[in-house]
Design a protein around this motif. Sequence first.
Motif, short mmCIF file in Angstrom:
data_model
loop_
_atom_site.label_atom_id
_atom_site.label_comp_id
_atom_site.label_asym_id
_atom_site.label_seq_id
_atom_site.Cartn_x
_atom_site.Cartn_y
_atom_site.Cartn_z
N LEU A 1 0.80 -1.14 -0.11
CA LEU A 1 -0.11 0.17 0.03
C LEU A 1 0.94 1.32 0.05
O LEU A 1 0.51 2.33 -0.61
CB LEU A 1 -0.91 0.01 1.43
CG LEU A 1 -2.12 -0.98 1.30
CD1 LEU A 1 -2.61 -1.21 2.58
CD2 LEU A 1 -3.06 -0.73 0.16
N HIS A 2 1.87 1.25 0.78
CA HIS A 2 2.94 2.45 0.78
C HIS A 2 3.66 2.62 -0.72
O HIS A 2 3.90 3.64 -0.84
CB HIS A 2 3.99 2.01 1.72
CG HIS A 2 3.76 2.77 3.06
ND1 HIS A 2 3.64 4.25 3.22
CD2 HIS A 2 3.21 2.38 4.15
CE1 HIS A 2 3.24 4.50 4.47
NE2 HIS A 2 3.01 3.27 5.07
N ILE B 1 -3.93 7.06 2.91
CA ILE B 1 -3.39 7.29 4.23
C ILE B 1 -3.50 5.94 4.90
O ILE B 1 -4.72 5.41 5.13
CB ILE B 1 -4.55 8.35 5.09
CG1 ILE B 1 -4.59 9.72 4.05
CG2 ILE B 1 -4.30 8.36 6.63
CD1 ILE B 1 -5.61 10.44 4.46
N ILE B 2 -2.39 5.43 5.35
CA ILE B 2 -2.26 3.86 5.85
C ILE B 2 -2.17 4.05 7.27
O ILE B 2 -1.40 4.63 7.99
CB ILE B 2 -1.25 3.33 4.98
CG1 ILE B 2 -1.35 3.52 3.64
CG2 ILE B 2 -1.16 1.90 5.45
CD1 ILE B 2 -0.01 3.06 2.68
N VAL C 1 -4.58 -3.84 8.61
CA VAL C 1 -4.31 -2.87 7.97
C VAL C 1 -5.40 -1.88 7.76
O VAL C 1 -6.49 -2.68 6.87
CB VAL C 1 -3.47 -3.21 6.70
CG1 VAL C 1 -2.59 -1.79 6.21
CG2 VAL C 1 -2.07 -4.03 7.08
N MET C 2 -5.38 -0.67 7.36
CA MET C 2 -6.52 0.19 6.99
C MET C 2 -5.59 1.27 5.93
O MET C 2 -4.72 1.92 6.31
CB MET C 2 -7.32 0.71 7.96
CG MET C 2 -8.48 1.74 7.17
SD MET C 2 -9.54 2.38 8.63
CE MET C 2 -8.75 3.57 9.36
N GLY D 1 -5.14 -4.97 -5.45
CA GLY D 1 -5.21 -4.37 -7.00
C GLY D 1 -6.28 -3.28 -7.15
O GLY D 1 -5.88 -2.48 -7.92
N SER D 2 -7.20 -3.57 -6.24
CA SER D 2 -8.26 -2.56 -6.50
C SER D 2 -7.90 -1.14 -5.75
O SER D 2 -8.12 -0.05 -6.31
CB SER D 2 -9.54 -2.78 -5.73
OG SER D 2 -10.20 -4.34 -6.05
N ALA D 3 -7.01 -1.20 -4.89
CA ALA D 3 -6.40 -0.03 -4.31
C ALA D 3 -5.58 0.73 -5.18
O ALA D 3 -5.83 1.81 -5.33
CB ALA D 3 -5.74 -0.46 -3.11
#
Length: 396
Positions: free
Chosen positions: A45-46, A52-53, A61-62, A115-117
């Motif tokens: 994600l980073h 904003i993680i 994890v969000m 993948g969606s993110a």
Amino acid sequence: MSVQSIQNSVTEVLEEVISWRRHLHQNPELSFQEEKTAQFVYEKLHSFKGLIISRPTKTSVMARLIGKQPGKVLAIRADMDALPIQEENLLDFTSINPGVMHACGHDGHTAMLLGSAKILTGMQEQIKGEVRFLFQHGEELFPGGAQEMVDVGVMDGVDLVIGCHLWANLEVGKIGIVYGPMMASPDTFDITIEGKGGHGAMPHQTIDSIAIGAQVVTNLQHIVSRKINPLDSVVVSVTQFSAGTTHNVIPGSAKIVGTVRNLNPELRSKVPKIMEQIVKGITDAHGANYNFAYDYGYRPVINDSQITKTIEDTVKDVLGQEAISMEPPTMGGEDFSAFQTKAPGAFFYVGARNEEKGIIYPHHHPRFSIDEDSLKNGVNIFVNATFNLLNKNLIK
């Protein structure tokens, strides 16, 4: 965003999605132990832009993606945990952790949401509102990671929530849609019959816990259709009966364990009362005592009709009418329901079965697998549904 432009983006990330799924499959971790899994997700994600993680709990994890235009908040959930099963598949990416396996598709769920993110971060300018990506720990083990995430506030401000499950009972290319009750509450019970032990040759000197327990088991089966309308979706299953140590001793106690599945929240509190009434009546009649324990598991998953309709319409637009499979409810449980206590939501199935490829084994089987073509379909629906739910303002 057009369906075609999203499809092009899905095609571009598909190879990565498959590689992520294979990495996760090869490195499974049990419920509430997903430390390396969560770190892998966090690092991926980073590498995307605009998120904003955070780490709401030790192994979850969000990520928040705030669009450039105001609007509602949509949460999308994927679970990440594996099962205590020794894998029997012979793959290039078979589990390297002895006795631990992704035997339910959670590796695919995590990869699809990653993948969606990635796709949606590249479309931030076109998003109205916020997309909140929830990577959840501990779905397979009660009390479940979903409630823990809810308790620390991941659903605060969320207007609607969606999730999916790769489904071994459904052919790849199909998307399973369920309106209303979809998955049951998986409650458990534990009954101990306390009698009086003695010699097997002199049963008249005992209070036979086995004979009494057998009557309890038989009479519990009368609840459905005799105490509850057979048209109501309730299952009472005895799954353990343990008593005794040898052939010539009548044991003083017997233990009965099982599960109750229910799609109706109103009936949920009624069943244990009926069960204890039966146990008490039988034990009283034979001069025995009992201990009755009933534990409420996950709530039933009940889909919001408007959100479900949007998912169904999305499937028609993206994959065609022939991809839709209207599915009946199942008595399996899912803690996605915890998120639905905070916002209306919908859960759907993504077909992952392919008999031609030998992908035929059920969930929680040591040879469970998925057709990886299903990953493309899941990402496609997640991304398209995001725009349909937020930008088209279909949810009032």
